[in-house]
Design an enzyme around this catalytic site. Structure first.
Site, PDB file in Angstrom:
ATOM      1  CG  HIS A 196      52.941  25.982  44.222  1.00  0.00           C
ATOM      2  ND1 HIS A 196      52.779  27.144  43.514  1.00  0.00           N
ATOM      3  CD2 HIS A 196      51.751  25.346  44.143  1.00  0.00           C
ATOM      4  CE1 HIS A 196      51.550  27.210  43.042  1.00  0.00           C
ATOM      5  NE2 HIS A 196      50.912  26.122  43.405  1.00  0.00           N
ATOM      6  CE  LYS A 203      29.252  30.924  49.033  1.00  0.00           C
ATOM      7  NZ  LYS A 203      29.770  29.532  49.075  1.00  0.00           N
ATOM      8  CE  LYS A 245      27.527  32.109  43.789  1.00  0.00           C
ATOM      9  NZ  LYS A 245      27.786  31.547  42.434  1.00  0.00           N
ATOM     10  CB  SER A 296      30.966  35.555  39.324  1.00  0.00           C
ATOM     11  OG  SER A 296      32.199  35.013  39.724  1.00  0.00           O
ATOM     12  N   PRO A 297      31.098  35.977  42.805  1.00  0.00           N
ATOM     13  CG  PRO A 297      30.447  34.962  44.804  1.00  0.00           C
ATOM     14  CD  PRO A 297      30.306  34.838  43.313  1.00  0.00           C
ATOM     15  CG  ASP A 298      37.112  34.286  41.140  1.00  0.00           C
ATOM     16  OD1 ASP A 298      38.022  34.142  41.988  1.00  0.00           O
ATOM     17  OD2 ASP A 298      37.340  34.432  39.922  1.00  0.00           O
ATOM     18  CE1 TYR A 347      49.130  34.227  38.473  1.00  0.00           C
ATOM     19  CE2 TYR A 347      50.751  35.840  37.730  1.00  0.00           C
ATOM     20  CZ  TYR A 347      50.402  34.764  38.540  1.00  0.00           C
ATOM     21  OH  TYR A 347      51.313  34.253  39.411  1.00  0.00           O
ATOM     22  CB  SER A 366      42.323  24.286  39.581  1.00  0.00           C
ATOM     23  OG  SER A 366      42.489  22.878  39.552  1.00  0.00           O
ATOM     24  CD  GLN A 418      37.329  31.734  45.169  1.00  0.00           C
ATOM     25  OE1 GLN A 418      36.492  31.129  45.823  1.00  0.00           O
ATOM     26  NE2 GLN A 418      37.049  32.169  43.948  1.00  0.00           N
TER      27      GLN A 418
END
Length: 556
Positions: A274, A350, A354, A359-361, A383, A387, A486
């Site tokens: 990682h 999704k 929508k 929001s799907p996340d 948490y 990114s 995700q």
């Protein structure tokens, strides 16, 4: 094999970042350096399960050695093509919301290796200058081989030529009395570093160097028995840890930046360190490889003479042999403690959310918290990895996804005294807050990295530690019960989240038009944790939240 120039990055209190002897500390991004120091180089847990990033790919249609060899050869060719786009800087630039993302992580995926150290690990990048590596490492039957993948004129070997090389390896490794040195990379970092430093003779040094310098490692695996795989997780275990010392866990070099794993039964995937790349970058590479496997293939007979694969030898002392046995026992214990479940949720995806302006996340994040609350009657600290590639050398930061509004939502959801309209209102507020917080973290306005940087600043400048870092609230805010991310694939591949042995559940999910794929893991040492129980609760939470949307339609 010719030596090549390397870029060595050592994250240490007193050692600067150097490239070919030039101090890069002034230009290196400070946050990235601290991230590496905190999260990976200083972490002494085994990299297997705890730190590496496994990605499981859709099974391929072969069930024999010949199919395995041809698949491996095609993957090598595809990876070398991808390598060319990185080196030529022709890899299409990515963006988020119309803003460009940093592409530097791609250049770190290949010809890179993590090196164990007594107190802190390092990473070696073999640079483009000088004589860059032209070979890969192939592991078969827990034995290591160097395979040159370029001709003298710089052109890569073809699929058919690589098949010849793979067949040569598979027919030359019938003996099984060699010590499986690859299992050493599964040890905790302190034990591995001591063993590594004791392998001082010239034979060991040359073999270790060949592995570390290779472009990547290809693992030709035996198939794991599936008789008891009632939960459909066999491929996930194979790619994550190899199945144990009796199967493929020694058929690895877990310190390599990239391992491509291909089993005889069509199972395959990637295992990456990682520290060089995050999930989105690793998944983009995976999607490229999966798509390449579907392209029509032109067969080309091998005409040019090929150098034979070179077997790597190790001088294993009695002390190292005992450490190898220790590593086998330790790896098998860790696997026994590893609890993993996978859910393909195909009731909606999704598109449905929508259509409801959700929001799907954020919706999935609220389902996570609701499922945990139902099981434990308490709100969990959680948490989500976010990114920060909008910044130069940006990596990931952490979004504290449990908030006062998400807590209010999960507490109200099953309360018979609450009306559906009120529950919908609380869900909308929780999702709105989550989206706003995600946007803030993407833009660099995150809380966790700021707090950690302040603490490290006090340590590095030898200042008195501020009271806040001794307060119990500081420990509580970082005592996560859920670590989630995700990582969505375009080809049906699925990531596996690293598991922190000191916390609760780790979860990786991908969002698709009509379904979600949810992978969840923890350690059995936490007796109160059970992934199958929680993942069923999460499925129920998603369905109940959809029912709430349909029972209490909102004005559009």
């Amino acid at each position: 094999m010719a030596e090549c120039t390397a870029v060595v990055i050592v994250i240490d209190e007193n050692t600067p970042i150097t490239e070919n002897g030039v101090n890069l500390s002034r230009t290196a991004d400070r946050t990235t350096d601290l991230w590496g120091k905190l999260e990976y180089f200083g972490n002494r847990s085994p990299v297997v399960i705890n730190a590496n990033v496994p990605i499981v790919c859709p099974r391929l249609d072969f069930r024999d050695k010949q199919g395995q060899i041809r698949c491996a050869a095609k993957l090598i060719v595809a990876l070398l093509e991808f390598k060319t786009t990185i080196e030529n800087e022709t890899l299409p630039a990515e963006n988020l919301g119309g803003k460009p993302l940093c592409m530097e992580q791609y250049s770190q995926l290949l010809s890179t290796c993590r090196i164990p150290g007594l107190e802190r690990d390092s990473v070696v990048f073999h640079a483009k200058i000088g004589n860059p590596p032209k070979h890969i490492t192939v592991v078969y039957n827990s034995q290591f081989f160097v395979v040159e993948v370029y001709h003298n004129d710089g052109t890569p070997l073809t699929v058919d030529q690589l098949c010849v090389q793979m067949e040569s390896i598979c027919t030359s490794t019938s003996e099984t009395n060699t010590e499986p040195v690859g299992i050493l990379t599964t040890l905790d970092r302190d034990s591995w570093s001591k063993a590594y430093l004791s392998m001082k003779d010239q034979t060991n040094k040359e073999s270790l160097s060949a592995i570390e310098r290779s472009i990547f490692t290809l693992c030709l695996d035996r198939a794991i028995p599936r008789e008891s795989d009632k939960y459909g997780t066999c491929d996930f275990h194979l790619i994550t840890h190899g199945g144990g010392s009796q199967w493929n866990s020694a058929n690895r070099w877990f310190d390599k930046s990239l391992q491509i794993i291909v089993a005889e039964d069509g199972s395959w995937g990637l295992n990456l360190i990682h520290i060089v790349a995050d999930g989105t970058v690793s998944m983009a590479l995976t999607d490229y490889l999966v798509a390449s496997m579907k392209k029509p293939e032109m067969r080309q007979a091998s005409i040019l003479p090929l150098p034979m694969p070179q077997k790597l030898h190790f001088h294993v002392t009695p002390d190292i042999k005992e450490i190898i046995e220790q590593a086998k026992r330790s790896m098998d214990r860790n696997i026994q403690n590893f609890d993993l479940s996978v859910l393909v949720f195909d009731h909606f995806g999704k598109n449905y959310l929508k259509a409801h302006n959700m929001s799907p996340d954020a919706f999935i994040q609220m389902a996570i918290q609701l499922a945990y609350y139902r099981m434990n009657k308490q709100v969990c600290a959680s948490y989500e990895a976010v990114s920060q590639r909008m910044f130069r050398r940006g990596r990931v930061s952490l979004l504290l996804s449990t908030t006062s509004v998400s807590a209010a939502f999960v507490k109200a959801f099953d309360d018979p005294q609450k009306q559906n309209t009120e529950k919908i209102d609380l869900l909308e507020k929780a999702i709105k807050t989550h989206k706003e917080n995600i946007k803030a973290v993407i833009g660099g306005h995150d809380i966790v990295a700021h707090i950690i940087a302040l603490r490290l600043q006090a340590v590095e400048n030898k200042l008195p530690m501020p009271d806040i870092f001794r307060d119990i609230s500081y420990k509580k805010i970082l005592n996560y019960q859920f670590a989630a991310s995700q990582v969505t694939s375009n080809t049906g591949s699925v990531g596996v989240h690293q598991v922190d042995e000191n916390s609760g559940y780790s979860l990786c999910y991908s969002v698709h038009n009509s379904h979600f794929i949810i992978e969840m893991a923890t350690f059995n040492t936490h007796k109160r944790l059970n992934t199958r129980h929680l993942i069923q609760n999460m499925k129920d939470a998603l369905l109940d939240m959809r029912a709430l949307l349909e029972q209490a339609p909102r004005a559009t």
